[in-house]
Design an enzyme around this catalytic site. Sequence first.
Site, PDB file in Angstrom:
ATOM      1  N   MET A  29      51.588 103.088 -66.291  1.00 58.13           N
ATOM      2  CA  MET A  29      51.840 101.684 -65.937  1.00 58.13           C
ATOM      3  C   MET A  29      53.344 101.397 -66.007  1.00 58.13           C
ATOM      4  O   MET A  29      53.757 100.232 -66.041  1.00 58.13           O
ATOM      5  CB  MET A  29      51.067 100.754 -66.868  1.00 58.13           C
ATOM      6  CG  MET A  29      49.555 100.920 -66.713  1.00 58.13           C
ATOM      7  SD  MET A  29      48.627  99.450 -67.103  1.00 58.13           S
ATOM      8  CE  MET A  29      49.074  99.213 -68.814  1.00 58.13           C
ATOM      9  N   HIS A  36      55.618 109.205 -72.136  1.00 61.80           N
ATOM     10  CA  HIS A  36      55.338 109.503 -70.723  1.00 61.80           C
ATOM     11  C   HIS A  36      56.083 110.768 -70.286  1.00 61.80           C
ATOM     12  O   HIS A  36      55.539 111.607 -69.572  1.00 61.80           O
ATOM     13  CB  HIS A  36      55.799 108.352 -69.834  1.00 61.80           C
ATOM     14  CG  HIS A  36      55.132 107.038 -70.084  1.00 61.80           C
ATOM     15  ND1 HIS A  36      55.786 105.970 -70.645  1.00 61.80           N
ATOM     16  CD2 HIS A  36      53.871 106.617 -69.843  1.00 61.80           C
ATOM     17  CE1 HIS A  36      54.969 104.941 -70.723  1.00 61.80           C
ATOM     18  NE2 HIS A  36      53.786 105.304 -70.256  1.00 61.80           N
ATOM     19  N   VAL A 182      53.336 111.468 -78.745  1.00 59.40           N
ATOM     20  CA  VAL A 182      54.764 111.533 -79.099  1.00 59.40           C
ATOM     21  C   VAL A 182      55.099 110.322 -79.968  1.00 59.40           C
ATOM     22  O   VAL A 182      54.704 109.196 -79.652  1.00 59.40           O
ATOM     23  CB  VAL A 182      55.649 111.549 -77.831  1.00 59.40           C
ATOM     24  CG1 VAL A 182      57.118 111.543 -78.205  1.00 59.40           C
ATOM     25  CG2 VAL A 182      55.323 112.763 -76.974  1.00 59.40           C
ATOM     26  N   SER A 192      54.773 101.482 -74.494  1.00 61.61           N
ATOM     27  CA  SER A 192      55.548 100.498 -73.727  1.00 61.61           C
ATOM     28  C   SER A 192      55.513  99.150 -74.438  1.00 61.61           C
ATOM     29  O   SER A 192      56.437  98.354 -74.318  1.00 61.61           O
ATOM     30  CB  SER A 192      54.972 100.358 -72.318  1.00 61.61           C
ATOM     31  OG  SER A 192      54.959 101.618 -71.684  1.00 61.61           O
TER      32      SER A 192
END
Length: 283
Positions: A29, A36, A182, A192
Amino acid sequence: MLLHKINEVRTQVKEWKKQGLTVGLVPTMGALHNGHLSLIKKAVEKCDRVVVSVFVNPIQFCPGEDLDKYPRTLEADNKMCEDAGVSIVFAPTPTEMYGQNQMRTNDFLTYVIPPFFYVNKLCGKSRVGHFDGVCTVVNKLFNIVNPDYAFFGEKDAQQLIIIQKMVQDLNIDVEIIPCPIVREESGLALSSRNKYLSDDDKIQALALSKILNNIKNCYDKGITDVKALKETAFQFLNEHHELEYLEFCDSETLEEKQTADSKTRVFIACKVGGVRLIDNILL
Ligand code: AMP
């Protein structure tokens, strides 16, 4: 290459397939971070060509959630992908994905609905319809990109399990590659949504990883009773935390556990400063 249109992606992927190249897909997203990036790097390593989708999928947000304020940083995302060796960043508009009216209600859209057993727990309990939206968009992305491999983070372990189930049940010709969580050095899982946290909230947010690590330590010392393991969490919680769930489930079937074993995954969701955070650990 930044593409916004489904047909442009299709045309490019068909060309690659003709040349016998393997294609990897990393659905996101956006507001990309090192979490990511770890998926993207794995994809670039494994596949000849990589497509990263950047799409804030409206149909996976429930009423009252953060759809409108979800961070959107396409330019920086595109740069990160280019630098990492990604071939296509696919960033469609909601209208490109769903047409003009379809996403207002599910009266007008064909949905992929995962099994109730997998969604009536953990995040699915409070986010009703969320995984219908996730499975529907991921299925659409699979149909658009036709990837050989698709990469998903264990950060969203319930999502990963549900997608593996969908792929199996619907005979989708793609291999799902799970990727480890992570974290910041502090232990906080990258997300995010961490952008919403104040500095103080960030410190309070460490409770999630501390609770999970402490449970893992207790399990490693021989405690397997889930009730007893759950009780160890409360020492890390205070008035800044709004615990939504702390659950022990089988890491493949999501069956709830009373006694922990090495196939058990511990899942936590907790609001900190009004921001809903999730994390998990395999025992
Ligand atoms: P999102 O943009 O939040 O939908 O996430 C896109 C993909 O990145 C999902 O497969 C997530 O599980 C994965 N992801 C997000 N955060 C992390 C993280 N901290 N570590 C590993 N994977 C992550």
